[in-house]
Design a protein around this motif. Structure first.
Motif, mmCIF file in Angstrom:
data_model
loop_
_atom_site.group_PDB
_atom_site.id
_atom_site.type_symbol
_atom_site.label_atom_id
_atom_site.label_comp_id
_atom_site.label_asym_id
_atom_site.label_seq_id
_atom_site.Cartn_x
_atom_site.Cartn_y
_atom_site.Cartn_z
ATOM 1 N N ASP A 71 0.892 -1.157 0.000
ATOM 2 C CA ASP A 71 0.000 0.000 0.000
ATOM 3 C C ASP A 71 0.932 1.210 0.000
ATOM 4 O O ASP A 71 1.524 1.538 1.024
ATOM 5 N N VAL A 72 1.123 1.816 -1.182
ATOM 6 C CA VAL A 72 2.190 2.806 -1.318
ATOM 7 C C VAL A 72 1.694 4.132 -1.879
ATOM 8 O O VAL A 72 0.643 4.199 -2.518
ATOM 9 N N GLY A 73 2.478 5.199 -1.636
ATOM 10 C CA GLY A 73 2.181 6.506 -2.203
ATOM 11 C C GLY A 73 2.475 6.531 -3.700
ATOM 12 O O GLY A 73 3.153 5.642 -4.225
ATOM 13 N N GLY A 74 1.976 7.573 -4.384
ATOM 14 C CA GLY A 74 2.092 7.650 -5.839
ATOM 15 C C GLY A 74 3.520 7.635 -6.359
ATOM 16 O O GLY A 74 3.823 6.947 -7.337
ATOM 17 N N SER A 75 4.435 8.380 -5.699
ATOM 18 C CA SER A 75 5.815 8.452 -6.198
ATOM 19 C C SER A 75 6.460 7.084 -6.196
ATOM 20 O O SER A 75 7.127 6.693 -7.156
ATOM 21 N N VAL A 76 6.274 6.346 -5.095
ATOM 22 C CA VAL A 76 6.885 5.027 -4.991
ATOM 23 C C VAL A 76 6.212 4.051 -5.956
ATOM 24 O O VAL A 76 6.882 3.239 -6.601
ATOM 25 N N ASP A 140 2.585 25.320 18.645
ATOM 26 C CA ASP A 140 1.469 24.382 18.645
ATOM 27 C C ASP A 140 1.240 23.658 17.322
ATOM 28 O O ASP A 140 0.523 22.672 17.281
ATOM 29 N N VAL A 141 1.798 24.147 16.212
ATOM 30 C CA VAL A 141 1.436 23.619 14.898
ATOM 31 C C VAL A 141 2.465 22.584 14.441
ATOM 32 O O VAL A 141 3.655 22.876 14.397
ATOM 33 N N ALA A 142 2.005 21.369 14.100
ATOM 34 C CA ALA A 142 2.947 20.303 13.738
ATOM 35 C C ALA A 142 2.512 19.581 12.469
ATOM 36 O O ALA A 142 1.340 19.598 12.085
ATOM 37 N N LEU A 143 3.499 18.962 11.803
ATOM 38 C CA LEU A 143 3.255 18.147 10.618
ATOM 39 C C LEU A 143 3.347 16.671 10.995
ATOM 40 O O LEU A 143 3.942 16.321 12.011
ATOM 41 N N ASN A 144 2.790 15.807 10.131
ATOM 42 C CA ASN A 144 2.969 14.370 10.345
ATOM 43 C C ASN A 144 4.198 13.913 9.567
ATOM 44 O O ASN A 144 4.100 13.362 8.490
ATOM 45 N N GLY A 145 5.373 14.210 10.119
ATOM 46 C CA GLY A 145 6.605 13.764 9.463
ATOM 47 C C GLY A 145 7.374 14.908 8.838
ATOM 48 O O GLY A 145 6.982 16.072 8.909
ATOM 49 N N ASN A 146 8.485 14.542 8.214
ATOM 50 C CA ASN A 146 9.361 15.492 7.540
ATOM 51 C C ASN A 146 8.982 15.499 6.056
ATOM 52 O O ASN A 146 8.972 14.453 5.419
ATOM 53 N N PRO A 147 8.649 16.680 5.497
ATOM 54 C CA PRO A 147 8.138 16.718 4.114
ATOM 55 C C PRO A 147 9.123 16.226 3.046
ATOM 56 O O PRO A 147 8.699 15.922 1.941
ATOM 57 N N GLN A 149 10.566 13.498 3.412
ATOM 58 C CA GLN A 149 10.512 12.043 3.557
ATOM 59 C C GLN A 149 9.094 11.486 3.474
ATOM 60 O O GLN A 149 8.872 10.440 2.880
ATOM 61 N N ALA A 150 8.147 12.165 4.115
ATOM 62 C CA ALA A 150 6.803 11.607 4.245
ATOM 63 C C ALA A 150 5.817 12.324 3.327
ATOM 64 O O ALA A 150 5.780 13.551 3.265
ATOM 65 N N GLU B 248 9.625 8.640 0.996
ATOM 66 C CA GLU B 248 8.632 8.068 0.090
ATOM 67 C C GLU B 248 8.132 9.106 -0.905
ATOM 68 O O GLU B 248 7.198 8.853 -1.637
ATOM 69 N N VAL B 249 8.758 10.298 -0.926
ATOM 70 C CA VAL B 249 8.325 11.313 -1.878
ATOM 71 C C VAL B 249 9.257 11.369 -3.089
ATOM 72 O O VAL B 249 9.248 12.324 -3.846
#
Lengths: 329, 287
Positions: A71-76, A140-147, A149-150, B248-249
């Motif tokens: 189950d993968v993202g589009g780039s991969v 207070d504002v956070a991302l889900n991961g490092n852009p 990488q994720a 994964e990007v």
């Protein structure tokens, strides 16, 4: 279908990878699949990234430990087609053409929209991203991961870009938004997880709407709100693929049939219950097989949805590789 | 006695010298282990650092080391390692001296050694989260805005395991100081300053520097703690390697990760060479 079920039952096991139990309802999907067919599901490395899924099958193919399905993202997905076996599920025609590779090497399974999840008891109602630059959002504002990488984080920055005058072809305004957020002292650089949300460390989170629901982050639905900006309605899908060297080829294909099934308790409706939007949603809405309660519970989408093309996603990643660290370091 | 000596000499088995020495057999398991789990992976990293993504040989991965983000990651690694190992070494040494000067069989000493053994191993996500929940932006104890500052915030967290590690590795050297040396210095009219400047200081210096270098290498390879502490900037090299493996990007490049690891191997080789040279000096007086 009966022959496929018999062959899969004979194999008895299915290896899945990178499927967290609280991600798009996968915990229940796996449980129901096992209950229905009596096939044991081995869940490998639930928190792996899409890139690690591909590495796993490259390293483990030829053994019984390799993942059968991905189950993968589009780039991969687009970069790894030589590792996939084409497979067209029986509901193939219900999947929009834009979401599937023509021969079935990879097929869009579920998706959602980029959203801001937040504690409304603390901040009131958020109606635009520019509000987040205000002084009450200190740290207070956070991302889900490092852009860099994720996928979820890259799309978070892209949403900020769209909301501040950027386009799908350029993520620069989004990087600039996070630069301002960092200057204001509002950007929290810890990765947001249900644990950090529970600890109160990351009360505002950019993430896919199905990962931002009150149930997934473990917050009361009365105060945890999810906001999809009308000027930056950014959608994204994940893709299913069957490993060409799958140790359990029949179970892998049965799993695909199950995930794309329109049954009231089947993959598509279970994803919907988990807050994700299944790829056959439009077809299921018109043929009436959709779970209407779950569909009505999705956060409202007002604007015109934008989906990144592969070229746009690659351009965004390349820009981030060169500029992200400088902007927020 | 003289007859016994004569018997000894006469009884020495003549053939013993010809038997092939078998003492090396005992080292086989260790050498095999080192070959499989240390030499082989190191060789593979070096080999793969010169491979291209589509096969063939290339220097592209090595030249990628000379880009802004990678240079800053190596600088960050050095900063973090130097700060956390110097602070850890100084505080750990003071603590080790305090422990060594107490009752050698006392409860306090046993508590300190046991505690240090446990805390030196505490790290990763649990450690980062413990600090986040205690002194992070929404911490229970205080809301420290400098908590996410690099290198000081993360150095503080690293000291949590660096100080106890220093106690463990430095304590034997401090225990080696003999009370008679101090007495001799005092009998010759030396002050406390003279004792530390001319006797204890020079004797402990090689062990101290060696232990500090061990702390340096320990901080260099730590990954999980800093990754859980901060996720957005690759401050140190292990984070860059992580990015090259899991992105994964579309930015993953395994061979670039190998080149980064090769850069770390070079740093470790320099540090460990220094460590062994100093250990050689320290061992001379400890015998």
């Amino acid at each position: 279908m009966a022959k496929l079920i018999a062959a899969a039952k004979k194999e008895g096991t299915l290896n899945v990878i990178a499927l967290p139990a609280d991600w798009a309802n996968y915990g229940n999907i796996i449980k129901d699949f096992t209950a229905k067919y009596g096939i044991k599901v081995t869940s490998i490395a639930p928190s792996d990234s899409s890139a690690q899924e591909v590495t796993q099958i490259q390293q483990k193919n030829g053994t019984s430990l390799a993942a059968d399905v991905l189950d993968v993202g589009g780039s991969v997905a687009t970069a790894s087609t030589s590792l996939f076996a084409p497979y067209e599920v029986s509901t193939w025609s219900a999947i929009p053409a834009g979401l599937k590779e023509a021969t079935g090497l990879y097929v869009g399974d579920y998706g959602g929209y980029m959203s801001v999840g937040y504690d409304s008891a603390k901040f009131g109602t958020i109606t635009s991203l520019s509000q987040l630059l205000g002084s009450k959002f200190k740290n207070d504002v956070a991302l889900n991961g490092n852009p860099t990488q994720a996928n979820a984080a890259l799309n978070g920055v892209m949403m900020a870009s769209l909301a501040s005058g950027g386009s799908a072809g350029s993520i620069a305004n989004g990087v600039n938004f996070f630069h301002q957020l960092k200057q204001a002292g509002n950007f929290n650089t810890t990765q947001a997880t249900p644990a950090t949300i529970k600890a109160g460390t990351t009360p505002v989170v950019f993430n896919w709407d199905y990962l931002n629901t009150a149930a997934v982050v473990g917050q009361p639905a009365s105060t945890w709100k999810v906001f999809i900006p009308s000027d930056a309605t950014l959608g994204g899908f994940y893709y299913q693929a069957v490993n060409k060297g799958a140790p359990h080829p029949a179970a892998a294909r049965l799993w695909e049939e199950y995930l794309f099934s329109q049954a009231s308790v089947g993959g598509q409706n279970l994803w919907l219950t988990g807050g994700a939007r299944p790829s056959e949603q439009v077809a299921m809405t018109s043929n009436g097989s959709i779970d209407k309660t779950a569909a009505a519970a999705l956060p409202p989408v007002v604007g015109t949805p934008i989906f990144l093309t592969q070229t746009q996603a690659t351009a965004a990643a390349t820009y981030l590789a060169a500029n992200w660290q400088k902007a927020i370091g | 006695m003289s007859s016994a000596t004569a018997t000894d000499v006469g009884a020495r088995p003549v053939r013993a010298g010809r038997r092939p020495p078998l003492a090396w057999v005992g080292t086989v398991p260790f050498l095999a282990y080192a070959a499989v789990f240390l030499l082989l992976p190191t060789g593979l990293v070096i080999w793969n650092a010169f491979k291209g993504n589509s096969g063939g040989w290339t220097f592209a991965n090595i030249s990628a080391l000379n880009t802004g983000p990678v240079r800053s990651a190596f600088t960050g690694s050095l900063q973090l390692c130097v700060i956390s190992s110097v602070i850890g070494a100084i505080l750990g040494a003071i603590l080790a001296y305090a422990v060594a000067s107490g009752d050698p069989d006392g409860l306090i000493r046993r508590l300190y050694i046991a505690g240090s053994g446990v805390l030196a191993q505490f790290g990763g996500v649990t450690l980062a989260f413990a600090f986040l929940a205690t002194i992070g932006p929404a911490g229970l104890l205080l809301h420290a805005s400098w908590y996410l500052n690099f290198p000081w915030g993360i150095s503080l967290i690293y000291c949590y395991f660096q100080i106890p590690l220093m106690v463990l590795v430095f304590l034997p050297a401090v225990d080696g100081l003999k009370i008679q040396w101090r007495e001799a210095a005092e009998n010759l009219g030396g002050s406390t300053w003279h004792y530390w400047r001319y006797v204890a200081g020079p004797l402990l210096a090689p062990a101290f520097t060696g232990a500090a270098l061990l702390l340096f290498a320990n901080a260099l390879s730590a990954f999980a703690t800093i990754e859980a502490w901060e996720d957005q900037v690759n401050y140190v090299v292990p984070q860059s390697i992580g990015g090259s493996l899991i992105s994964e990007v579309g930015l993953a490049n395994v061979h670039e990760g190998d080149a980064l690891a090769l850069g770390m191997i070079v740093v470790v080789v320099i540090v460990m060479t220094g460590y062994f040279l100093l250990q050689g000096r320290a061992a001379r007086w400890q015998r």
